[in-house]
Design a protein around this motif. Structure first.
Motif, short mmCIF file in Angstrom:
data_model
loop_
_atom_site.label_atom_id
_atom_site.label_comp_id
_atom_site.label_asym_id
_atom_site.label_seq_id
_atom_site.Cartn_x
_atom_site.Cartn_y
_atom_site.Cartn_z
N PHE A 25 0.90 -1.06 0.01
CA PHE A 25 0.20 0.02 0.04
C PHE A 25 0.82 1.23 -0.06
O PHE A 25 0.70 2.15 -0.78
N LEU A 26 1.99 1.27 1.07
CA LEU A 26 2.78 2.50 0.80
C LEU A 26 3.43 2.41 -0.34
O LEU A 26 3.97 3.71 -0.74
N LYS A 27 3.83 1.48 -0.92
CA LYS A 27 4.62 1.71 -2.21
C LYS A 27 3.69 2.14 -3.34
O LYS A 27 4.17 3.02 -4.18
N PHE A 28 2.46 1.89 -3.36
CA PHE A 28 1.59 2.54 -4.18
C PHE A 28 1.41 4.18 -3.99
O PHE A 28 1.36 4.65 -4.78
N CYS A 29 1.29 4.28 -2.73
CA CYS A 29 1.23 5.77 -2.30
C CYS A 29 2.51 6.37 -2.74
O CYS A 29 2.48 7.87 -3.13
N GLY A 30 3.52 5.75 -2.78
CA GLY A 30 4.91 6.34 -3.22
C GLY A 30 4.72 6.62 -4.67
O GLY A 30 5.32 7.79 -5.34
N LEU A 31 4.60 5.78 -5.40
CA LEU A 31 4.06 5.64 -6.95
C LEU A 31 3.57 7.16 -7.33
O LEU A 31 3.49 7.60 -7.98
N LEU A 32 2.19 7.14 -6.40
CA LEU A 32 1.15 7.96 -6.70
C LEU A 32 1.90 9.39 -6.46
O LEU A 32 1.70 10.31 -7.27
N ALA A 33 2.59 9.56 -5.52
CA ALA A 33 3.24 10.86 -5.21
C ALA A 33 4.23 11.13 -6.30
O ALA A 33 4.31 12.47 -6.60
N SER A 34 4.84 10.13 -6.64
CA SER A 34 5.86 10.50 -7.87
C SER A 34 5.57 10.83 -9.08
O SER A 34 5.60 11.80 -9.76
N SER A 35 3.98 10.34 -9.30
CA SER A 35 3.38 10.45 -10.58
C SER A 35 2.72 11.94 -10.60
O SER A 35 2.67 12.56 -11.85
N MET A 36 2.52 12.21 -9.67
CA MET A 36 1.84 13.71 -9.50
C MET A 36 2.72 14.77 -9.08
O MET A 36 2.54 15.61 -8.73
N ALA A 37 3.97 14.36 -9.15
CA ALA A 37 5.34 15.34 -8.94
C ALA A 37 5.30 15.98 -7.45
O ALA A 37 5.44 17.10 -7.28
N LEU A 38 4.76 15.07 -6.31
CA LEU A 38 4.74 15.52 -5.12
C LEU A 38 6.01 14.94 -4.48
O LEU A 38 6.72 14.06 -4.69
N ALA A 39 6.17 15.92 -3.41
CA ALA A 39 7.63 15.58 -2.40
C ALA A 39 7.28 14.16 -1.68
O ALA A 39 5.82 13.71 -1.48
N PRO A 40 8.22 13.38 -1.26
CA PRO A 40 8.14 12.07 -0.67
C PRO A 40 7.58 12.36 0.63
O PRO A 40 6.90 11.56 1.13
N LYS A 45 0.70 11.59 3.91
CA LYS A 45 -0.62 12.25 3.88
C LYS A 45 -1.37 11.67 2.87
O LYS A 45 -2.63 11.44 3.10
N ILE A 46 -0.81 10.97 1.75
CA ILE A 46 -1.62 10.26 0.68
C ILE A 46 -2.14 8.95 1.28
O ILE A 46 -3.28 8.44 1.27
N ALA A 47 -1.29 8.42 2.16
CA ALA A 47 -1.74 7.04 2.83
C ALA A 47 -2.88 7.17 3.98
O ALA A 47 -3.67 6.74 3.65
N ALA A 48 -2.70 8.26 4.74
CA ALA A 48 -3.75 8.56 5.59
C ALA A 48 -4.88 8.81 4.87
O ALA A 48 -6.06 8.55 5.37
N ALA A 49 -5.04 9.68 3.65
CA ALA A 49 -6.21 10.10 3.06
C ALA A 49 -6.76 8.84 2.61
O ALA A 49 -8.15 8.73 2.61
N LEU A 50 -6.34 8.00 1.86
CA LEU A 50 -6.52 6.87 0.98
C LEU A 50 -7.31 5.72 2.27
O LEU A 50 -8.40 5.13 1.93
N GLU A 51 -6.52 5.72 3.29
CA GLU A 51 -7.06 4.82 4.39
C GLU A 51 -8.62 5.04 4.87
O GLU A 51 -9.14 4.17 5.20
#
Length: 368
Positions: A25-40, A45-51
């Motif tokens: 799940f966290l790997k997916f969140c990392g891929l999502l952050a990277s694809s949207m040009a967001l900082a690590p 925050k992405i993980a918490a929101a998706l949870e």
């Protein structure tokens, strides 16, 4: 004991019930952050929101289209990403991917619209014909009527592909079907345009995931997410150093083309095309059209079929240039070519000595 509805579960609960580990799940969140040009730093925050996000019902309508957008989606270069996205939503209706057909399929759409009225996400690919309903109907319902009915209960609409976003190929001159875009018809709902012919798979899934995580993304003047369409392909193109030096391929098989020189003179529309092709790329980040030797055709821009020719330089319009906004940038681009022409002498010297200039050499020059 009654089994809880998947719609009552949070996304985190649903993913755990499907056996997806926290690490995946966290790997997916990392891929999502990277694809949207967001900082690590945004990954937690992405993980918490998706949870905490609830799985939305998604209704996908296909109108005047070639199924290329769905083909792109199903060829997402990361199976884990694709799997998580389809676990994260309930795809209740999709002409191509659903198992049901006929009355059963239409009942599924009607039931989903009724049960989740005001909450479901409507995804549309394909343009809508206005001249004659017979050009494209589904279960005896015109595209226009089906769109209006489905849009009425949608929380938001994602227009996937250039046909849905701008009218695309069906709208090309002389537009025999009277094709229009989703936003030409629906005016009272938030619409996210995800153009491309087809869009990059990760961009499609990334936009859906962004909506789940943060709601509506920041959009540009054409309704496109800035995270993916905020820069031109030219801005991030690895061939740009050649453009700056005035080194252009004249044909697709000359020495310049073999050396990887800029494809501007061969019709590349990268300077006026906004998309993530040069950074996200295709096929697991393997390549994109310019890297494989073909100029950008501008497929994520309005009216790209009527730009004047895929192999005509954009500063040399062949049609009524006033009808295409792309030519508004032509003067600036031509100026860039003129600056590059100042290096004609060095270009001629390189050609006469049969030397080629590489990206690495240009980068070394820039750093020296």
């Amino acid at each position: 004991m009654q089994t809880p509805s998947p719609y009552d579960q949070t996304l985190g609960e649903h993913l755990r019930s499907q056996g997806i580990s926290r690490r995946s799940f966290l790997k997916f969140c990392g891929l999502l952050a990277s694809s949207m040009a967001l900082a690590p730093a945004m990954i937690p925050k992405i993980a918490a929101a998706l949870e905490q996000a609830k799985r939305p019902s998604v209704i996908w309508l296909s109108f005047q289209e070639c199924t290329g957008c769905t083909e792109s989606l199903t060829r997402s270069h990361s199976p884990s990403l694709e799997g998580l996205i389809f676990d994260a939503i309930s795809l209740d209706y999709h002409h191509t991917l659903q198992a049901a057909s006929g009355d059963a399929a239409e009942h599924a759409r009607e039931d989903a619209m009724k049960e989740h009225y005001g909450k479901y996400v409507l995804v549309v690919d394909g343009s809508i014909p206005l001249d004659n309903p017979g050009y494209s109907t589904i279960a005896g319902i015109s595209n226009l009527d089906m769109l209006k009915e489905a849009a009425a209960g949608a929380a938001a609409i994602i227009a996937v592909g250039t046909c849905a976003a701008y009218g695309g190929l069906p709208k090309a001159d002389p537009n025999p079907t009277g094709a229009v875009s989703v936003s030409d018809i629906i005016k009272d709902k938030p619409i996210i345009n995800v153009p491309g012919c087809p869009p990059i798979p990760v961009v499609i899934t990334g936009v859906i995931a962004h909506f789940l995580t943060f709601g509506l993304p920041e959009l540009d003047s054409l309704g496109r997410p800035k995270a993916f369409y905020g820069q031109s392909i030219h801005d991030r193109c690895y061939r740009r150093p050649f453009y700056e030096r005035g080194l252009f391929a004249e044909t697709f098989d000359d020495e310049g083309a073999k050396a990887g020189w800029c494809l501007y003179k061969l019709g590349c529309k990268g300077p006026v095309t906004y998309n993530a092709c040069a950074t996200t790329k295709w096929n697991d980040g393997t390549s994109f059209p310019i890297e494989s030797g073909h100029g950008c055709i501008g497929c994520s821009e309005p009216n790209f079929w009527d730009f004047g020719g895929f192999y005509k330089a954009i500063s040399i319009p062949t049609g009524a240039s006033g009808q295409n906004a792309v030519y508004a940038a032509a003067a600036g681009i031509a100026a860039g070519v003129a600056i590059g022409a100042m290096n004609k002498k060095s270009k001629a010297e390189a050609a006469s000595s049969h030397q080629t200039v590489t990206v690495e050499e240009l980068n070394q020059e820039s750093g020296s």
